[in-house]
Design a protein around this motif. Structure first.
Motif: not given
Length: 558
Positions: A211-216, A266-276, A300-305
């Motif tokens: 359950e406590d897996l790191p997230t990329i 865990n893999l988390l994908f984020f497509v963001s708006g308002g980047g500019k 949780d434990n975030v490996a890196f972004v």
């Protein structure tokens, strides 16, 4: 028209013949004569950016135009619409129009901007930030050149250039006889758009092994930016980053389908708006996940972004960091994997790590990973640009060229640049890397995504929650990821972080007109003509005797 002329003739012969003949014949000749050219030309114009960010206004603050056309060569530009071609554009000429309080500035662009000479493209890209640096009340428009618009420019240039080299009498005569163009927009004055929502998208792949897996976290902003929102296609920035994020999501969804390759991340994908706009979508997403919820992968434990930004061109690859990674951390492992893969498999690609501290005193953050760094999450941005200040990130010149189409993917950022990111995402103790290498990048699909992204402007002011851009991105993420959902950002009503304005695309008409002095000169000519006719009628007996004496044949001498 000929029916009107016959009616005029009929009324003329019923009244006093000599007077009506003299007065109305010239009017009838003018009435039935064909016009030498079309009286108006209608075309679409795209207004310069207008927005407020952190209370600071940017761009043009006006959207109404109704004034006569001139080119920058004219001596007087006050209350005139100054037409410039991109090939002849310079910041000094632009500033001259602003200093003289021009009524408006219209910059014409070639239809195929990717075919423009690179020196002109580079020069204009560097000028775009300066044009937007301060607000101006002069409305600034951009238009795509066609034959009619080019003809208007040529005639206006001839008229504007000749005035400085002629005498006063010649200028007066030229002004009275030359054709002018009245430029008029059909839109209303611009106003702030209320309750505008910036939309971001999130999807995930759950790891296996506890359950406590790191997230990329893999992040890319989808909006584009340039001096004119409707001309901002953002092929490199950031169509390339979004297309690669989608391809990574597809590849990892395959790996996470099988137990043997299902990684303990865990893999988390984020497509963001308002980047500019200072990464408003990412800022609000972090607040929602870190401040307003008890269950989030980011807590949780975030490996890196890993942020993907501007990867579509060039032969270099840079990992931008706010804090150099320490040995033994996942970030350090990714850095070493990138160095190893690039040196062994892609020696033509120059790879380096670029360290830049976050400057909280700046109004704008340099890279998207800094939003995560402020919240103490390990993050970095992968880009082919060595610096965030380079103009390619925010230009209407960032379009998909023919050269890019032949290179596959995102113009050189296809398999060559994509494999280094994916190489670094291996898990210790598993055969994930070897399995990953067997998966091939679908270059045709990658190229199709870039084609779709660059076929439409994606400025933040144009992409609302019902936009096809958002719905299509949501569809693609839903094919590969789980729990895909939207996140919305609305500006605070009392102290808004950003304010957008409308009237960014309008219709302009160029009406062929004569100057006011032409009406005066015509009135003088008509008055002189009628005066001569009046004197001739009043002295008809004398005039008749003179004419008879002249025309009567002389008597023959006997």
């Amino acid at each position: 028209m000929f029916e009107e002329a016959s009616e005029v003739f009929d009324n003329m012969f019923k009244s006093s013949f000599p007077l009506t003949f003299i007065v109305f014949i010239p009017a009838v000749l003018i009435l039935v004569s064909p016009l030498p050219a079309e009286a108006a030309h209608e075309f679409t114009v795209y207004r310069m950016q207008q927005y407020d960010l952190q209370g600071q206004p940017y761009g043009t603050r006006n959207a109404i135009l109704n004034t006569e056309a001139r080119t920058v060569e004219a001596e007087v530009l006050s209350r005139r619409c100054v037409i410039m071609r991109l090939a002849d554009f310079s910041y000094d000429k632009y500033q001259k129009a602003l200093r003289q309080s021009a009524g408006a500035v219209v910059i014409t662009l070639p239809k195929n901007m990717s075919a423009m000479p690179q020196d002109i493209v580079q020069q204009f890209m560097e000028l775009e930030p300066e044009m937007l640096a301060t607000e101006t009340i002069v409305p600034v428009y951009f238009a795509m050149e066609d034959d009619e618009l080019l003809s208007i420019y040529t005639q206006t240039l001839t008229s504007s250039s000749s005035q400085g080299s002629l005498s006063a009498a010649e200028v007066l005569l030229h002004t009275a006889t030359a054709n002018g163009f009245q430029m008029v927009t059909s839109g209303a004055q611009s106003k702030a758009i209320s309750d505008w929502a910036i939309t971001s998208l999130e999807g995930r792949l759950a790891g296996v092994g506890g359950e406590d897996l790191p997230t990329i976290v893999v992040v890319a902003h989808y909006d584009s930016f340039g001096v004119a929102p409707w001309l901002s296609y953002g092929a490199d920035s950031n169509g390339s980053g979004v297309s690669m994020l989608l391809e990574l999501a597809r590849l990892f969804s395959k790996l996470y389908t099988y137990k043997r390759t299902h990684a303990g991340y865990n893999l988390l994908f984020f497509v963001s708006g308002g980047g500019k706009f200072n990464y408003q979508g990412t800022k609000r997403w972090l607040e929602e996940n870190l401040d307003h919820t008890d269950s989030s992968l980011l807590q949780d434990n975030v490996a890196f972004v890993l942020c993907l930004d501007t990867l579509g061109n060039g032969d270099s690859l840079h990992l931008h960091v706010s804090k150099p990674p320490k040995e033994g951390t996942p970030q350090y492992s990714l850095l070493k994997e990138l160095e190893m893969v690039v040196s062994s498999q892609y020696p033509e690609v120059k790879f380096s790590m670029v360290h830049k501290k976050i400057n909280l005193a700046d109004d704008m953050l340099a890279w998207e990973h800094e939003r995560f760094g402020i919240r103490r999450l390990p993050a970095f941005t992968l880009s082919h640009l060595p610096s965030h200040r380079l103009a390619q990130r925010s230009s209407i010149m960032d379009v998909r060229s023919t050269q890019q189409e032949h290179q596959g993917g995102s113009g050189g950022a296809g398999q060559g640049h994509l494999q280094p990111h994916r190489e670094g995402m291996k898990t210790d103790g598993e055969n994930l890397l070897k399995r990953f290498m067997l998966l091939s990048v679908q270059e045709e699909q990658l190229s199709a995504v870039v084609d779709w992204l660059t076929a439409q402007p994606r400025a933040a002011q144009l992409v609302d929650k019902d936009s096809s851009v958002v719905s299509t991105l949501e569809y693609h993420l839903g094919r590969y990821l789980k729990d895909v959902k939207r996140h919305y950002v609305k500006a605070d009503k009392r102290d808004p972080e950003f304010v957008f304005y409308d009237q960014l695309k309008q219709t302009m008409n160029a009406y062929r007109v004569k100057p006011a002095i032409f009406d005066l000169l015509l009135a003088v000519c008509i008055a002189a003509y009628l005066g001569m006719m009046y004197l001739a009628i009043q002295n008809f007996g004398v005039l008749y005797s003179v004419v008879r004496r002249i025309t009567q044949p002389k008597a023959k001498a006997h």
